[in-house]
Design an enzyme around this catalytic site. Sequence first.
Site, PDB file in Angstrom:
ATOM      1  N   HIS A 172       1.707   4.512  -2.751  1.00 39.57           N
ATOM      2  CA  HIS A 172       1.733   5.979  -2.593  1.00 39.57           C
ATOM      3  C   HIS A 172       3.069   6.537  -3.105  1.00 39.57           C
ATOM      4  CE1 HIS A 172      -1.931   6.821  -0.365  1.00 39.57           C
ATOM      5  NE2 HIS A 172      -1.643   5.956   0.588  1.00 39.57           N
ATOM      6  N   HIS A 198       0.831  -1.211   0.000  1.00 33.25           N
ATOM      7  CA  HIS A 198       0.000   0.000   0.000  1.00 33.25           C
ATOM      8  C   HIS A 198       0.869   1.267   0.000  1.00 33.25           C
ATOM      9  CE1 HIS A 198      -3.647   2.358   1.270  1.00 33.25           C
ATOM     10  NE2 HIS A 198      -2.697   3.156   1.750  1.00 33.25           N
ATOM     11  N   GLU A 199       1.788   1.339   0.947  1.00 33.75           N
ATOM     12  CA  GLU A 199       2.586   2.565   1.085  1.00 33.75           C
ATOM     13  C   GLU A 199       3.520   2.757  -0.114  1.00 33.75           C
ATOM     14  OE1 GLU A 199       1.656   4.708   3.168  1.00 33.75           O
ATOM     15  OE2 GLU A 199       0.410   3.400   4.413  1.00 33.75           O
ATOM     16  N   GLU A 230      -5.149   7.568  -2.569  1.00 34.28           N
ATOM     17  CA  GLU A 230      -5.564   6.266  -2.025  1.00 34.28           C
ATOM     18  C   GLU A 230      -5.930   5.303  -3.149  1.00 34.28           C
ATOM     19  OE1 GLU A 230      -5.015   5.232   0.899  1.00 34.28           O
ATOM     20  OE2 GLU A 230      -4.457   7.199   1.699  1.00 34.28           O
TER      21      GLU A 230
HETATM   22 ZN    ZN Z   1      -2.923   5.207   2.099  1.00 37.58          ZN
END
Ligand code: ZN
Length: 497
Positions: free
Chosen positions: A266, A262-263, A292
Amino acid sequence: MTLQENYKRYEDWKFRSSAYEMALSIINIDKLTVAPPAGAAYRDERAAYLAGELFAIQTDPTILPILAELKTDADPVIRREAELYEREILKIHVIPKEEYVAFEEAMSASYNAWLEAKKNADYAVFEPHLKGMIEWKKKLYGWRNSSLPLYDQMLDDFEPGTTTAFYDRFFSRVKERLVPLIHRVVNAEPAEEAFLYQYCPASLQKQWTTDVLLPLLGFDPSWGYQNETEHPFTSWTCENDCRTTTKYLEHNVTSSIFSTIHEVGHAWYEHNIDPRYDGTILSFGVSSGMHESQSRFCENYLGRSRAFWEAAYPSLRKQFPDQFGSVSLDAFVRAVNASKPSLIRTEADELTYPLHILIRYEIEKGLFSGSIDPADLESVWNEKYREYLGVTPSNAAEGILQDVHWADGSFGYFPTYALGSAFAAQFFRKMNEEMDVDEALRSGNYTSCIAWLKDRVQTYGAFLSADEIMQKATGSPFDPDCYLDYLEEKYSALYHL
Ligand code: ZN
């Protein structure tokens, strides 16, 4: 002043702003990762001072007339920059600097209290700070003197153009289609997943993440660095300096794996923004929902797929032979996609996740419209979890204290998580039409999916609006049913409904 002088002043103003922003960002990363807690008060006071200096630069009264002129510049990049800078400055320029600095100090103190409260599952330590943050936000927004309702202004700050009416429509559609689906899944044969919670030493998890996962994700040490923290986040200063964090749980090995995917999602977004925007307001993702969408795309649409694990599972199994030696690939993939109502948002499965967000949305909306008294927050939280997910926290750490967002006053952020998941579904459908996603993942070529995202979404930074990016990338405006179709299809197949 001549046009040339205006450009010069403008360039100088952007450079000074970005220098302070960089310093504050690095100080904040340090605070949230490795800085010793006993030095917090000394550091926080000085960081608040620096934030005040940045505030003074940003709200320099000579800059607004220059921006007004640049908004009609011949160069579309300058026009967009000026428009966005003006939008942000108009939100803050009326706040007295001392008030702004005092808020920064209160925010740091609130974060420190939250950390301690969460560690000891003691809401009483954090409650006065949370009430303080709510009051602070009302005061700060009061300065803006906007005709929009308070919570609409907050929503708009994170996702420009969105309102309570927009999210009410979105969440009512989500509820209408997902609540019955979740009930059907709850009544189906549960997936075997106990093996995911076996003991896996943090050091071995970290080794696998560093040696296998991060290289597979294409997270390159020349532009990215991963650290550990209480509540994983990503921060960046420019194209070539993106910092991610994770948290290793010894009885939940996939927690850090999915938070890392997830990170790093980003981080990829920030890394892939056109570098000519570096140092300007265009060098950030266009909205929280769009950010997101990229991270949740990587985490769920790519990272939880069977094809991804065809490439990654053999090495995970080798790293943890006692834990996974007898678990087949199919059993593992089914387990990491298993759905069941739970207490913790960041550990929630894709299907129940939007309900965790709905709960926070309804609470924030109630708080700022006055229908929820801050004194009742914990009981309202617990009641909504019982109502929507049928679970009740046994303590505040797995209830109202679980998220960091309210500690730093980020009210209005949560809904963008659900919106981002829904954006991602629409990108995923388009990506599958245009390339063989499974084949890319299966062969370990994860970064070719990232290249698609770069080309369609990420490269624009904030130059295009979220709506424009969606339209350009997928050929249609945003449609939440695309997301609900995806979830229905995925979970019907997984649970043989
Ligand atoms: Zn996030």
